[in-house]
Design an enzyme around this catalytic site. Sequence first.
Site: not given
Length: 437
Positions: A406, A404, A353, A37, A387, A259, A242, A270, A383, A349, A360
Amino acid sequence: MQQQNDYKKHREKLFKAMLPNSIALLPTAPIIRRSADQNYRFYPDNDFYYFTGYPEPEAVAVLIKSEQKGERYILFNRRKDPAQEQWSGIRIGQEAALKEYLVDEAYPIDELMNKLPELTSNKEALYFTWGRYTSFDETIKNCLNKIRDKIRAGFKIPDHCINLESIVSEMRLIKDSQEIAWLRKAAEITTLAHKQAMRACYPGSNEYQVKAELIYGFLKQGGMGEAYDSIVAGGENACILHYTVNNQPLKANELLLIDAAAKYNFYCADVTRTYPISSKFTGEQKAIYEIVYEAQLAAIKAAKPGICWLEMELTARRVITSGLIELGVLKGDIEELLAQNAYAPFYMHRIGHWLGMDVHDVGRYKENGQWRTLQSGMVTTIEPGIYIKPGLPVDRRWWGIGIRIEDNVVITDSGVDILTIDMPKKASEIEMLVSEK
Ligand code: GLY
Ligand code: MN
């Protein structure tokens, strides 16, 4: 009421963009069942909220531009319901919608199907975002069929159906000063929370404990919580872009990539920083950190109105490639390596963005097949990262390093306004922050 005037300005912009004798329909998001519920926490649809500032579920905004009656903002929303309000809180209802949300006409949501065909019929154009919410697609289909039933009485469905999403996305891409103020606040909350989290972090603590500090900081300072699932990645977990499991112990001499950012009044920050868990970077970590740092500074420097979006990307790729050559991670001529995308196993990447109500954020990146130019009022992340997953064909001493950096920037008339300017970024500042216990 000040805030409601800001949403009214957004509606005025949409009215201006609409064809004469047209209607735009914007449903908010549905309530989604989580299990048994319990429902997921409700978030309004961001396009709907951008034009209404209306927080409750079960609402549809109808904007009508007509020659006879001018511009009308009609809201269908939940009725007052004392029994339900006893359990789950006050409902705004129609009267308060008129007074407090600057609505021209408000009707109970259960009257939508009675009224919508009449409001929609004989319009030249219908603006709507197809395919976002299946149940509302069905509502529109039923509405159009009801109008078709009355064709012999002189009613007709709109001649044009226009994708509302593409118009709204471009509006949302260019932020006004109030939106920038909300984004700045989200960035400020995030900055304080990152700092607090790193002061509380030590070798032996767990990724989830750092995440807890972040969420505590976001909420304590009046944010709405996380803008997205926080990434708190110790050691080689940072090489997963991610990574959101966030349940591993943090080890001495490893890095911690965070991040994570707050949402404030529906606007997102972000932010990523990478910290040495024991407060000092090792030689290898520092060497990679410096490359990412230089790439990030160079990309920020490149960002200004009139430059192509890709320019920031190319700048960062060049700095990263050249830095990796210097360290012997890449071997060869820089131009050839760039042409071969040799950086891609380490930097896979994009440079950033759009940022706004969505992390995003909406808005096109290309126009007529070309990367678009930056414009004052756009907000973007910058950013770059490197890696080096264990197993990559490079010296083992680099394995497991993921970094990274950013920031969030507004494109201004002359360059950028860095919303995250108070975040430590230089390696020495980062080390200092982690050592402050
Ligand atoms: N914050 C995660 C991302 O930008 O993809
Ligand atoms: Mn990002």
